[in-house]
Design a protein around this motif. Structure first.
Motif: not given
Length: 238
Positions: A85-87, A131-137, A143-148
């Motif tokens: 939650g700090d992110l 895989m990393g995206i799905r697990v993190a989400m 937390v908002p997540q962004v792909a670069v």
């Protein structure tokens, strides 16, 4: 408030934690040999007194879900990230954005499906990134997540530079063209060069080099990429 950046590979997870205010690095680390009988996890961080510290673990990490769990435990133990939650955001490195993505984008189901469609262009990388995206989400859904994308910076390359001297229908049907890679590195180097030269990036005409296990060059005019040495695959390189 803090920002977490993840680089999810087929058998590894690299990560870095920043302060949002000034982008100072609070911690960085990696987990290697995911899926093996014994994985190694290492975290470098700065403690509350400003001293450099290190945590090392040798544990069994079955998959990327386990890797992100271990990462969270180590960040918590170091005191650098007590709670997700700090992110304020999580950034994900994605190797191939094809022609679909010209810049970073907030991740939702539409973006995930688009990255999935690009797997044939990067079969070794995009599945691991996903895989990393799905697990993190799943673990930090709030937390908002962004792909670069590694390829995004090169999407300004003109048609005469990205097309190969092959039948045009191979481009139309199979998307065979020059994409370029290491785009995040080339973009960063260009910005840093502009700052060092005290010159607006819009006036910058330079050649940038990415030198590592993979290597590539990019021609930049007015701050935008107009050609690069890597093509449809990283094999061309330098």
């Amino acid at each position: 408030m803090k920002i977490l950046v993840l680089n999810s590979g087929s058998s590894s997870l690299k990560f870095e934690l920043f302060m949002k205010l000034d982008l100072s690095v609070l911690a960085s680390g990696m987990i290697e040999n995911i899926g093996a009988a014994k994985s190694t996890a290492r975290l470098f961080f700065i403690d509350s007194s400003g001293r450099d510290k290190e945590l090392d673990r040798s544990v069994a990490v079955a998959d990327h879900r386990g890797a992100i769990t271990v990462m969270g435990e180590m960040l918590q133990e170091s005191g650098t990230l007590v709670d997700m939650g700090d992110l304020v955001g999580i950034g994900h490195r994605v190797v191939h954005g094809g022609e679909a993505f010209h810049e970073p984008i907030r991740i939702d189901e539409r973006v995930i499906k688009a990255i999935e469609k690009l797997i044939p262009l990067a079969p070794l990388h995009n599945p691991a990134n996903l895989m990393g995206i799905r697990v993190a989400m799943g673990q930090a859904a709030q937390v908002p997540q962004v792909a670069v994308f590694d390829t995004a910076f090169h999407q300004s390359i003109p048609e005469h530079a990205y097309l190969y001297a092959i039948p045009y229908d191979l481009y139309e049907k199979q998307k065979v063209r020059r994409y370029g890679f290491h785009g995040t590195s080339h973009a960063y180097v260009a910005r840093q060069a502009a700052a060092y030269l005290s010159k607006p990036i819009e006036e910058l005409n330079i050649i940038t080099l990415h030198l590592g296990n993979g290597a590539s060059a990019a021609a930049i005019r007015g701050g935008k990429c107009i050609d690069t040495s890597m093509g449809m695959a990283p094999l061309e390189g330098l």
